[in-house]
Design a protein around this motif. Structure first.
Motif, mmCIF file in Angstrom:
data_model
loop_
_atom_site.group_PDB
_atom_site.id
_atom_site.type_symbol
_atom_site.label_atom_id
_atom_site.label_comp_id
_atom_site.label_asym_id
_atom_site.label_seq_id
_atom_site.Cartn_x
_atom_site.Cartn_y
_atom_site.Cartn_z
ATOM 1 N N GLU A 39 -107.109 77.752 63.301
ATOM 2 C CA GLU A 39 -107.573 78.837 62.435
ATOM 3 C C GLU A 39 -107.765 80.127 63.223
ATOM 4 O O GLU A 39 -107.425 81.217 62.743
ATOM 5 C CB GLU A 39 -108.883 78.431 61.744
ATOM 6 C CG GLU A 39 -108.697 77.381 60.664
ATOM 7 C CD GLU A 39 -107.696 77.823 59.603
ATOM 8 O OE1 GLU A 39 -107.914 78.890 58.999
ATOM 9 O OE2 GLU A 39 -106.682 77.123 59.408
ATOM 10 N N ASP A 40 -108.312 80.010 64.436
ATOM 11 C CA ASP A 40 -108.537 81.204 65.251
ATOM 12 C C ASP A 40 -107.234 81.903 65.606
ATOM 13 O O ASP A 40 -107.130 83.139 65.568
ATOM 14 C CB ASP A 40 -109.291 80.832 66.532
ATOM 15 C CG ASP A 40 -110.761 80.548 66.287
ATOM 16 O OD1 ASP A 40 -111.281 80.975 65.241
ATOM 17 O OD2 ASP A 40 -111.394 79.904 67.147
ATOM 18 N N ILE A 41 -106.218 81.113 65.965
ATOM 19 C CA ILE A 41 -104.930 81.724 66.325
ATOM 20 C C ILE A 41 -104.299 82.380 65.099
ATOM 21 O O ILE A 41 -103.733 83.473 65.175
ATOM 22 C CB ILE A 41 -103.973 80.674 66.927
ATOM 23 C CG1 ILE A 41 -104.554 80.112 68.233
ATOM 24 C CG2 ILE A 41 -102.601 81.296 67.199
ATOM 25 C CD1 ILE A 41 -103.743 78.980 68.836
ATOM 26 N N ARG A 42 -104.417 81.721 63.965
ATOM 27 C CA ARG A 42 -103.820 82.278 62.742
ATOM 28 C C ARG A 42 -104.523 83.556 62.288
ATOM 29 O O ARG A 42 -103.882 84.503 61.839
ATOM 30 C CB ARG A 42 -103.868 81.233 61.624
ATOM 31 C CG ARG A 42 -102.890 80.075 61.827
ATOM 32 C CD ARG A 42 -103.081 78.999 60.765
ATOM 33 N NE ARG A 42 -102.076 77.949 60.872
ATOM 34 C CZ ARG A 42 -102.086 76.822 60.158
ATOM 35 N NH1 ARG A 42 -103.070 76.609 59.276
ATOM 36 N NH2 ARG A 42 -101.145 75.905 60.313
ATOM 37 N N GLN A 43 -105.840 83.580 62.415
ATOM 38 C CA GLN A 43 -106.614 84.706 61.891
ATOM 39 C C GLN A 43 -106.831 85.802 62.919
ATOM 40 O O GLN A 43 -107.067 86.955 62.564
ATOM 41 C CB GLN A 43 -107.975 84.199 61.388
ATOM 42 C CG GLN A 43 -107.872 83.253 60.207
ATOM 43 C CD GLN A 43 -109.219 82.700 59.783
ATOM 44 O OE1 GLN A 43 -110.261 83.174 60.242
ATOM 45 N NE2 GLN A 43 -109.220 81.703 58.924
ATOM 46 N N GLY A 44 -106.756 85.467 64.205
ATOM 47 C CA GLY A 44 -107.015 86.449 65.248
ATOM 48 C C GLY A 44 -108.505 86.688 65.437
ATOM 49 O O GLY A 44 -109.342 86.046 64.793
ATOM 50 N N PHE A 45 -108.837 87.622 66.306
ATOM 51 C CA PHE A 45 -110.224 87.884 66.648
ATOM 52 C C PHE A 45 -110.560 89.358 66.440
ATOM 53 O O PHE A 45 -109.704 90.230 66.619
ATOM 54 C CB PHE A 45 -110.498 87.497 68.105
ATOM 55 C CG PHE A 45 -110.293 86.040 68.378
ATOM 56 C CD1 PHE A 45 -111.298 85.131 68.101
ATOM 57 C CD2 PHE A 45 -109.096 85.574 68.895
ATOM 58 C CE1 PHE A 45 -111.124 83.779 68.337
ATOM 59 C CE2 PHE A 45 -108.898 84.232 69.131
ATOM 60 C CZ PHE A 45 -109.915 83.321 68.853
ATOM 61 N N PRO A 46 -111.808 89.637 66.051
ATOM 62 C CA PRO A 46 -112.197 91.038 65.830
ATOM 63 C C PRO A 46 -112.306 91.799 67.149
ATOM 64 O O PRO A 46 -112.596 91.205 68.193
ATOM 65 C CB PRO A 46 -113.571 90.907 65.161
ATOM 66 C CG PRO A 46 -114.119 89.614 65.675
ATOM 67 C CD PRO A 46 -112.932 88.703 65.808
ATOM 68 N N TYR A 47 -112.042 93.084 67.104
ATOM 69 C CA TYR A 47 -112.271 93.933 68.273
ATOM 70 C C TYR A 47 -113.770 94.167 68.437
ATOM 71 O O TYR A 47 -114.531 94.133 67.468
ATOM 72 C CB TYR A 47 -111.568 95.281 68.102
ATOM 73 C CG TYR A 47 -110.067 95.198 68.065
ATOM 74 C CD1 TYR A 47 -109.351 94.822 69.199
ATOM 75 C CD2 TYR A 47 -109.361 95.513 66.900
ATOM 76 C CE1 TYR A 47 -107.958 94.750 69.174
ATOM 77 C CE2 TYR A 47 -107.972 95.442 66.873
ATOM 78 C CZ TYR A 47 -107.279 95.056 68.007
ATOM 79 O OH TYR A 47 -105.915 94.984 67.980
ATOM 80 N N LEU A 48 -114.183 94.400 69.661
ATOM 81 C CA LEU A 48 -115.571 94.789 69.911
ATOM 82 C C LEU A 48 -115.692 96.306 69.771
ATOM 83 O O LEU A 48 -114.760 97.039 70.120
ATOM 84 C CB LEU A 48 -115.994 94.338 71.305
ATOM 85 C CG LEU A 48 -115.985 92.815 71.521
ATOM 86 C CD1 LEU A 48 -116.336 92.482 72.966
ATOM 87 C CD2 LEU A 48 -116.966 92.131 70.583
ATOM 88 N N GLU A 49 -116.828 96.754 69.270
ATOM 89 C CA GLU A 49 -117.017 98.191 69.047
ATOM 90 C C GLU A 49 -117.661 98.833 70.269
ATOM 91 O O GLU A 49 -118.807 98.546 70.609
ATOM 92 C CB GLU A 49 -117.887 98.441 67.818
ATOM 93 C CG GLU A 49 -118.060 99.926 67.525
ATOM 94 C CD GLU A 49 -119.027 100.190 66.389
ATOM 95 O OE1 GLU A 49 -119.328 101.382 66.148
ATOM 96 O OE2 GLU A 49 -119.490 99.223 65.760
ATOM 97 N N ILE A 50 -116.926 99.704 70.912
ATOM 98 C CA ILE A 50 -117.435 100.391 72.100
ATOM 99 C C ILE A 50 -118.271 101.589 71.674
ATOM 100 O O ILE A 50 -117.857 102.391 70.829
ATOM 101 C CB ILE A 50 -116.271 100.874 72.992
ATOM 102 C CG1 ILE A 50 -115.412 99.692 73.455
ATOM 103 C CG2 ILE A 50 -116.795 101.641 74.195
ATOM 104 C CD1 ILE A 50 -114.172 100.108 74.217
ATOM 105 N N LEU A 51 -119.453 101.708 72.276
ATOM 106 C CA LEU A 51 -120.305 102.873 72.055
ATOM 107 C C LEU A 51 -120.127 103.906 73.153
ATOM 108 O O LEU A 51 -120.330 105.104 72.934
ATOM 109 C CB LEU A 51 -121.774 102.451 71.983
ATOM 110 C CG LEU A 51 -122.145 101.489 70.851
ATOM 111 C CD1 LEU A 51 -123.614 101.091 70.962
ATOM 112 C CD2 LEU A 51 -121.867 102.134 69.494
ATOM 113 N N ALA A 52 -119.744 103.439 74.358
ATOM 114 C CA ALA A 52 -119.554 104.353 75.488
ATOM 115 C C ALA A 52 -118.878 103.607 76.633
ATOM 116 O O ALA A 52 -119.011 102.384 76.751
ATOM 117 C CB ALA A 52 -120.888 104.922 75.970
ATOM 118 N N SER A 53 -118.138 104.349 77.443
ATOM 119 C CA SER A 53 -117.671 103.799 78.715
ATOM 120 C C SER A 53 -118.855 103.820 79.665
ATOM 121 O O SER A 53 -119.532 104.841 79.801
ATOM 122 C CB SER A 53 -116.534 104.655 79.290
ATOM 123 O OG SER A 53 -115.443 104.693 78.402
ATOM 124 N N ALA A 54 -119.141 102.704 80.298
ATOM 125 C CA ALA A 54 -120.287 102.651 81.201
ATOM 126 C C ALA A 54 -120.090 103.641 82.347
ATOM 127 O O ALA A 54 -118.992 103.777 82.902
ATOM 128 C CB ALA A 54 -120.475 101.244 81.745
#
Length: 510
Positions: free
Chosen positions: A29-44
Motif C-alpha cells: 500500500e505504501d509503494i502504491r500510494q507514496g509518501f507525503p512531503y514534509l513541510e519545511i519552515l526554514a533551512s536550518a
C-alpha cells in the motif's frame, strides 16, 4: 485483499523472513500510494536551528566529555555502518573497463593512472599483477595494457576491490605500514571513546558474506593497536536483519516476481539499522560512516570535535534530565514551564503548538523531553550530495529539526524548493546519540521512527524496472521523533572517500 495478493508460497517466504502479513500488505500500500512531503519552515542556520561553534566553549564541552568518560557507569560505543560494497567508489574504473578505448581519456582516468603509485594499495596491486600477468604495473602501463591493471584491482582474480566493502580496502600509507579504513576507526576510537577501564567498544554493521574477512582483519591487527594505544578493544558485528527487507513492485503497482514466480525482496536501506542500534547495550553511541577517515596527521580536528559534540550532548542531556525530575515531582510553576519551553526551542528547535495552558503544557513537555537525544555535527555546504538540516512543521502544529534528503521535499512547490536551495549546511553523518532515559532505562528506538518518511526508489532487476521501498533513513526518518540538536563543526572534519581519486586528496596522503 491480503489473501488475493499473496500466494501460499509467498506466505511461507514471508514467515521464513520474519515479515508479518500485515507488514507486507502495508508495504504494498505504501509503494502504491507514496509518501507525503514534509513541510519545511526554514533551512536550518546559525540564526535558526544550528548551534554556533564558539571557540570560547570548546574547552568546556571537551572537559565535560572527558569527565563523562571517567565515570564508572560510562558506556560508549562507536558504531560504523560498513556493509556497503566499494563498487560506487570504482564507478569510473568500471566504466573504463567497458569503454571502447584502451587508454585513459577522461581527466579522472588520467589522474588515476598518473598517480597510481600514490595509492596505499599500490604495492599490493603490483604483487597481484606479477602473479596474474608476470609483469609489474610499470611494464603493463608501458605496453599500454591499462585495463589489465584495472581488472587486477577490481575483479576477484586480482584484489577484488570492486566487490569488497570499503572497510577492508587499504586507504592510507604510513612509513612502514598501510591501513584499511576499518583500522583508522580503531585509532579514532582509542582517541575519543576510551572509557575509564581503558576499553573501546567498536561496532560495525556488515554484510554476512564479508563477516569472515572482517573478523580475520580484526584478529590480525587488534593486538597491535591495543599495545600501541594501551586500550582493550571490544569489537562486535551485526548484520541487517532479513525481516527489514522490503518488497518490490512493478511500475504498474503489481508484485514484482522473479522468473520462477517468487517475490523479490530488497534491502530496506540504512534505515533498517535502527534495529542494530537498538540492540546495543550502550548509553552513548557515536555514528560515523566507514569512509570518513583521515591520516593520523590530520586527526586532530576530528578527535577534538568528536569530544566537543560528546560534551554538547552531555550538557544538553543533563539539563533535560533535570527538567524531567522536576516534572516528575509535579507542581511545576508557570515560570519553570516557560524556561523549559525556551530550552526546547533553543536546543531542539521545538516550538509549541499554538496555545497550551499550564495544565496541558506540563505533560506535553514531559512527553517531548523524555526521548532519545542526538547531537549532529553540520558542516558548510560545499555541494556534496546528501541530506541537509531543516526546521519542519509537525502534525500537531509544533516544529522540529530534521535531516532531509531532496526526495522528501516537494520541489514542485517554489517556496519549498527555495528553502532547499538556500541551505547553507550539510549533514556529514557525524552523530552522537543518547539512548537511555533519565532513570537509566534504554529507549525502544523503534517507537521513534516516522514510517511516513520512507520513500520510493526507481530501480531495475535484470533489465526490468521496479519500484523499491526504502525505509526511513537511519539519521532521517528513523530518528524523526528524537530530540535533535544541530551543531556547527569545521569542514575539515569531513573527508569522505566517495570515489577512488578522493584518496589522492592531501588528507589521505602522507
Amino acid at each position: 485483499m491480503e489473501q488475493e495478493l499473496f500466494t501460499a508460497q509467498d506466505l511461507e517466504e514471508l514467515q521464513r523472513r520474519g515479515i508479518s502479513l500485515e507488514e507486507a500488505t502495508q508495504q504494498v500500500e505504501d509503494i502504491r500510494q507514496g509518501f507525503p512531503y514534509l513541510e519545511i519552515l526554514a533551512s536550518a542556520s546559525l540564526e535558526d536551528g544550528i548551534i554556533s561553534n564558539e571557540p570560547s566553549q570548546e574547552e568546556r564541552y571537551m572537559s565535560l566529555w572527558e569527565r563523562y568518560l571517567e565515570r564508572k557507569d560510562a558506556s560508549v560505543y562507536k558504531m560504523v555502518p560498513a556493509s556497503g560494497a566499494a563498487s560506487r567508489m570504482f564507478k569510473m574504473l568500471f566504466s573504463f573497463l567497458d569503454a571502447d578505448y584502451s587508454e585513459p581519456r577522461t581527466e579522472a582516468e588520467r589522474r588515476f593512472f598518473d598517480e597510481l603509485h600514490h595509492f596505499a594499495f599500490y604495492e599490493l596491486l603490483n604483487e597481484a599483477c606479477l602473479r596474474n600477468h608476470w609483469k609489474s604495473i610499470p611494464k603493463l602501463l608501458a605496453q599500454g595494457d591499462y585495463k589489465a591493471v584495472v581488472e587486477t584491482l577490481l575483479l576477484p582474480k586480482g584484489l577484488g576491490y570492486g566487490s569488497k566493502p570499503k572497510g577492508l580496502l587499504l586507504f592510507h600509507r604510513y612509513d612502514k605500514v598501510e591501513r584499511t579504513a576499518l583500522e583508522e576507526h580503531f585509532v579514532e576510537g582509542a582517541l575519543y571513546a576510551r572509557d575509564s577501564l581503558g576499553q573501546v567498544h567498536l561496532h560495525f554493521t556488515i554484510s554476512p558474506e564479508h563477516q569472515r574477512d572482517f573478523e580475520s582483519l580484526v584478529a590480525r591487527v587488534k593486538d597491535c593497536y591495543e599495545e600501541h594505544y594501551s586500550v582493550r578493544y571490544l569489537v562486535s558485528f551485526s548484520q541487517q536483519e532479513p525481516a527489514t527487507d522490503t518488497l518490490a513492485l512493478t511500475p504498474e503497482g503489481g508484485l514484482f516476481r522473479r522468473e520462477d514466480g517468487s517475490l523479490l525482496f530488497r534491502p530496506g536501506g540504512h534505515g533498517s539499522l535502527i534495529r542494530n542500534l537498538n540492540a546495543l547495550d550502550a548509553d552513548i553511541v557515536f555514528i560515523k560512516n566507514i569512509d570518513n577517515v583521515v591520516l593520523d596527521l590530520y586527526k586532530g580536528p576530528t578527535v577534538m570535535y568528536k569530544k566537543y559534540l560528546g560534551g554538547v550532548l552531555v550538557a544538553i542531556r543533563d539539563q533535560v534530565f533535570g527538567y524531567l525530575r522536576q516534572l516528575d515531582k509535579g507542581k511545576v510553576s508557570h515560570s519553570q514551564l516557560e524556561e523549559m519551553s525556551a530550552f526546547m526551542r533553543d536546543a531542539f528547535g521545538i516550538r509549541l503548538p499554538e496555545v497550551l495552558d499550564d495544565e496541558s503544557l506540563a505533560p506535553w513537555l514531559r512527553e517531548k523531553l523524555n526521548r532519545p537525544i542526538r547531537v549532529c555535527g553540520m558542516v558548510r555546504n560545499e555541494g556534496e550530495p546528501g541530506g541537509g538540516p531543516f526546521v519542519i512543521r509537525e502534525t500537531d502544529g509544533s516544529s522540529s529539526l530534521q535531516i532531509l534528503e531532496s526526495s522528501q521535499i516537494n520541489m514542485a512547490d517554489e517556496g519549498q524548493r527555495q528553502f532547499f536551495e538556500a541551505g547553507q549546511y550539510f549533514n556529514p553523518v557525524d552523530l552522537v546519540c543518547s539512548l537511555r532515559d533519565w532513570q537509566g532505562k534504554p529507549f525502544d528506538l523503534e517507537r521513534y521512527v516516522n514510517p511516513k518518511t520512507a520513500f520510493i526508489a526507481h530501480k531495475s532487476q535484470v533489465g526490468r524496472e521496479l519500484l523499491a521501498l526504502e525505509r526511513p533513513g537511519l539519521w532521517n526518518g528513523a530518528m524523526h521523533d528524537w530530540n535533535t540538536a544541530f551543531v556547527e563543526v569545521p569542514l575539515e572534519t569531513f573527508n569522505p572517500v566517495k570515489e577512488v581519486n578522493d584518496l589522492l586528496r592531501p588528507e589521505h596522503q602522507a
